[in-house]
Design a protein around this motif. Structure first.
Motif, mmCIF file in Angstrom:
data_model
loop_
_atom_site.group_PDB
_atom_site.id
_atom_site.type_symbol
_atom_site.label_atom_id
_atom_site.label_comp_id
_atom_site.label_asym_id
_atom_site.label_seq_id
_atom_site.Cartn_x
_atom_site.Cartn_y
_atom_site.Cartn_z
ATOM 1 N N ASN A 33 34.763 35.768 -2.929
ATOM 2 C CA ASN A 33 35.986 36.555 -2.790
ATOM 3 C C ASN A 33 36.941 35.865 -1.812
ATOM 4 N N THR A 34 37.800 35.022 -2.363
ATOM 5 C CA THR A 34 38.817 34.328 -1.577
ATOM 6 C C THR A 34 40.137 34.362 -2.347
ATOM 7 N N ASP A 35 41.178 33.882 -1.709
ATOM 8 C CA ASP A 35 42.487 33.810 -2.362
ATOM 9 C C ASP A 35 42.508 32.825 -3.526
ATOM 10 N N ALA A 36 41.487 32.015 -3.668
ATOM 11 C CA ALA A 36 41.437 31.047 -4.766
ATOM 12 C C ALA A 36 41.421 31.741 -6.126
ATOM 13 N N HIS A 37 40.973 32.983 -6.167
ATOM 14 C CA HIS A 37 40.950 33.730 -7.434
ATOM 15 C C HIS A 37 42.324 34.254 -7.815
ATOM 16 N N LEU A 42 49.619 36.605 -8.477
ATOM 17 C CA LEU A 42 50.119 37.182 -9.724
ATOM 18 C C LEU A 42 49.431 38.491 -10.095
ATOM 19 N N MET A 43 48.207 38.688 -9.588
ATOM 20 C CA MET A 43 47.494 39.931 -9.891
ATOM 21 C C MET A 43 47.706 40.920 -8.751
ATOM 22 N N ASN A 44 47.949 42.171 -9.111
ATOM 23 C CA ASN A 44 48.024 43.202 -8.079
ATOM 24 C C ASN A 44 46.599 43.576 -7.665
ATOM 25 N N ASP A 45 46.461 44.436 -6.672
ATOM 26 C CA ASP A 45 45.142 44.799 -6.154
ATOM 27 C C ASP A 45 44.253 45.403 -7.226
ATOM 28 N N GLU A 46 44.823 46.219 -8.085
ATOM 29 C CA GLU A 46 44.040 46.857 -9.145
ATOM 30 C C GLU A 46 43.532 45.823 -10.155
ATOM 31 N N ALA A 47 44.391 44.922 -10.554
ATOM 32 C CA ALA A 47 43.992 43.879 -11.511
ATOM 33 C C ALA A 47 42.930 42.968 -10.904
ATOM 34 N N LEU A 48 43.081 42.652 -9.643
ATOM 35 C CA LEU A 48 42.111 41.794 -8.960
ATOM 36 C C LEU A 48 40.760 42.501 -8.849
ATOM 37 N N PHE A 52 37.214 41.186 -10.449
ATOM 38 C CA PHE A 52 35.970 41.022 -9.697
ATOM 39 C C PHE A 52 34.855 41.895 -10.276
ATOM 40 N N GLU A 53 35.197 43.068 -10.760
ATOM 41 C CA GLU A 53 34.206 43.955 -11.370
ATOM 42 C C GLU A 53 33.609 43.310 -12.619
ATOM 43 N N LYS A 54 34.457 42.734 -13.462
ATOM 44 C CA LYS A 54 33.969 42.063 -14.670
ATOM 45 C C LYS A 54 33.180 40.807 -14.311
ATOM 46 N N LEU A 55 33.658 40.068 -13.331
ATOM 47 C CA LEU A 55 32.961 38.862 -12.889
ATOM 48 C C LEU A 55 31.580 39.204 -12.355
ATOM 49 N N SER A 56 31.460 40.323 -11.681
ATOM 50 C CA SER A 56 30.184 40.755 -11.110
ATOM 51 C C SER A 56 29.115 40.983 -12.168
ATOM 52 N N THR A 57 29.519 41.316 -13.381
ATOM 53 C CA THR A 57 28.542 41.550 -14.451
ATOM 54 C C THR A 57 27.847 40.253 -14.868
ATOM 55 N N ILE A 59 26.848 37.988 -12.668
ATOM 56 C CA ILE A 59 26.081 37.531 -11.507
ATOM 57 C C ILE A 59 24.842 38.413 -11.366
ATOM 58 N N PRO A 60 23.631 37.827 -11.388
ATOM 59 C CA PRO A 60 22.412 38.625 -11.321
ATOM 60 C C PRO A 60 22.356 39.608 -10.143
ATOM 61 N N LEU A 61 22.874 39.248 -8.990
ATOM 62 C CA LEU A 61 22.865 40.178 -7.861
ATOM 63 C C LEU A 61 23.944 41.247 -7.982
ATOM 64 N N GLY A 62 24.795 41.158 -8.999
ATOM 65 C CA GLY A 62 25.733 42.213 -9.320
ATOM 66 C C GLY A 62 26.964 42.313 -8.440
ATOM 67 N N ARG A 63 27.297 41.230 -7.748
ATOM 68 C CA ARG A 63 28.504 41.259 -6.922
ATOM 69 C C ARG A 63 29.039 39.847 -6.738
ATOM 70 N N VAL A 64 30.304 39.782 -6.423
ATOM 71 C CA VAL A 64 30.936 38.517 -6.056
ATOM 72 C C VAL A 64 30.586 38.259 -4.598
ATOM 73 N N GLY A 65 30.408 37.004 -4.229
ATOM 74 C CA GLY A 65 30.049 36.666 -2.869
ATOM 75 C C GLY A 65 31.207 36.829 -1.892
ATOM 76 N N GLU A 66 30.857 36.921 -0.637
ATOM 77 C CA GLU A 66 31.830 36.981 0.449
ATOM 78 C C GLU A 66 31.753 35.680 1.239
ATOM 79 N N THR A 67 32.786 35.383 1.970
ATOM 80 C CA THR A 67 32.805 34.134 2.736
ATOM 81 C C THR A 67 31.646 34.060 3.722
ATOM 82 N N ASP A 68 31.222 35.193 4.256
ATOM 83 C CA ASP A 68 30.079 35.193 5.179
ATOM 84 C C ASP A 68 28.800 34.715 4.504
ATOM 85 N N ASP A 69 28.659 34.953 3.213
ATOM 86 C CA ASP A 69 27.481 34.477 2.487
ATOM 87 C C ASP A 69 27.400 32.951 2.546
ATOM 88 N N VAL A 70 28.520 32.296 2.370
ATOM 89 C CA VAL A 70 28.570 30.836 2.415
ATOM 90 C C VAL A 70 28.434 30.344 3.862
#
Length: 101
Positions: A33-37, A42-48, A52-57, A59-70
């Protein structure tokens, strides 16, 4: 292709520098989850959030990573806790690298 090149470069560099006591490892982040997405905003908060919700499907852990994970993976690799690791590539991608989708 570029990640494969970095992986091989990491292994070769690790072999070249091991005799000098230098370790070389790499982190391969997945979807984080960074500004690179949304680089142009161009995407508003709802679209973003929907993206991320669709992208999470995918990913086996069911979520997009956070910068702290890296960051936590990098902190581990530079710490004494990984003193016997060299030539390793650490995937920080919620299990995405082991899927076939």
């Amino acid at each position: 292709m570029s990640k494969a090149a970095i992986d091989q470069f990491t292994r070769c560099t690790a072999l070249d520098l091991a005799s000098n006591g230098v370790r070389c490892n790499a982190v391969n982040p997945g979807s984080i989850n960074t500004d690179a997405h949304n680089p142009n905003g161009l995407m508003n908060d709802e679209a973003l959030a929907t993206y991320f919700e669709k992208l999470s499907t995918l990913i086996p852990l069911g979520r997009v990573g956070e910068t702290d994970d890296v960051t936590n993976a990098i902190v581990f690799l530079v710490s004494d806790d990984s003193s016997f690791m060299t030539g390793a590539t650490m995937s920080v991608d919620g299990g995405r690298c082991v899927t076939t989708i």
